[in-house]
Motif scaffolding. Structure first.
Motif: not given
Length: 372
Positions: A204-217
């Motif tokens: 979950y940590t890896t996925l949520f980390h990358e989804l924060v990137h996508a949302t913020n981007r």
């Protein structure tokens, strides 16, 4: 020049060269990929590339003048030694100079921070925290993705960001691709109108980390379209990693449980373990001026975190990343990209620890209204 310090290498024949140098040369003279090795070697041999790095006339092409200084100082290592395979000796003065430039660019005292980490940080305890989070795994990447965005939609709804919810929903439906292929870690990359999130493990940590990137981007570069809401224009070189790590580690439980109220009681003590910083520290303690020894040390350290997913190609990738801009035959000076991630995370932790409105703060961070 849209030049980020985290650009990677381009393989050219049996060598590789930082794309920064290739980009600079190709601004004046376009060449086909078939001819690129000859093209680059010609302009190394005739001095054109070095002259461009030394010339004040080239300065306007860089977003920050320090970038030109860094590429020029690293030229003997990156161009002559690593690309042309010349016998360039390690130069302590050059290493000091590069660290000084990095300190100016990143606004840090890199060596002091690394000394603090080596001497004051309980690395064993942090590793156990990291390994504990590794045990939280999902079975379906799409369902885990929905958990993240349902949580964000609820958060935005609570804060009255109705239009932003609609925009994000359209983005997720039409422009976001999330894939899982067994490997290492993950990354988020734009591809035309699409943003691709590729994760190599099912934590979950890896996925949520990358989804924060996508949302913020999305909110920084697409939704607000460069209007007055945007506060960071640095192409994400220095930002985002701290927020992504904070959300992934401190809010993982809240997202899985879909519990907004728990944001107010989140753990505001640092818990994130950066394996890259730990490898830097280990290299300083046990490294040598023998590149083969140092490579083996990096390889063994990575095995502690990546187990059977580690390949020789991936180990070489990280080794090159640590020594980017620096000579292989030394073990004290490294490219401080991961140090910025580490410091950015602690800055984010401190910001949430002192906030009385954590949910509003989180929403504004995800929307890119706060520069991190």
């Amino acid at each position: 020049m849209p030049l980020w310090l985290n650009y990677g290498y381009q393989n050219i024949g049996d060598s590789r060269l930082l794309q920064n140098y290739i980009y600079l040369l190709n601004k004046d003279e376009q060449s086909s990929i078939k001819d690129i090795q000859k093209h680059i070697c010609r302009h190394i041999d005739d001095g054109k590339l070095l002259n461009m790095l030394e010339s004040p006339e080239t300065l306007p092409r860089f977003e920050d003048p320090v970038l030109q200084d860094i590429l020029l100082a690293a030229y003997p290592y990156e161009v002559l030694m690593k690309f042309k395979w010349q016998d360039v000796q390690n130069n302590v003065q050059t290493n000091h100079q590069l660290i000084w430039y990095f300190n100016q660019f990143f606004k840090i005292d890199y060596m002091a921070e690394l000394d603090t980490y080596c001497n004051e940080c309980n690395r064993e305890a942090l590793q156990q925290t990291f390994l504990t989070h590794e045990k939280w795994r999902y079975e379906d990447v799409q369902k885990a993705t929905w958990l993240f965005f349902d949580f964000v939609y609820a958060l935005f709804d609570e804060q009255g960001y109705d239009d932003e919810i609609a925009g994000l929903q359209q983005f997720v439906k039409n422009n976001l691709i999330v894939t899982y292929t067994p490997g290492i870690s993950g990354n988020t990359d734009p591809s035309g109108d699409t943003v691709v999130v590729e994760v190599g493990n099912n934590t979950y940590t890896t996925l949520f980390h990358e989804l924060v990137h996508a949302t913020n981007r999305y909110f920084r570069f697409d939704y607000f379209e460069w209007n007055e809401h945007i506060v960071c224009y640095d192409k994400m070189t220095q930002t985002n990693e701290g927020l992504s790590n904070f959300v992934a580690y401190h809010l993982m439980d809240s997202m899985i449980a879909q519990d907004l109220s728990s944001i107010d009681q989140l753990d505001a003590e640092p818990i994130f373990f950066s394996m890259y910083i730990d490898i830097y520290a280990t290299l300083r303690e046990f490294g040598s001026n023998d590149r083969h020894h140092n490579y083996d040390l990096v390889h063994q350290q990575l095995k502690k975190f990546e187990w059977d997913l580690l390949t020789d190609v991936k180990a070489r990738f990280y080794y090159e990343r640590f020594y980017k801009f620096f000579h292989y035959d030394q073990h004290e000076y490294f490219y401080p990209k991961e140090m910025m991630y580490y410091l950015g995370y602690h800055k984010t932790v401190d910001m949430f620890a002192t906030s009385d409105h954590k949910r509003q703060l989180l929403a504004d961070c995800l929307l890119g209204k706060i520069c991190l």
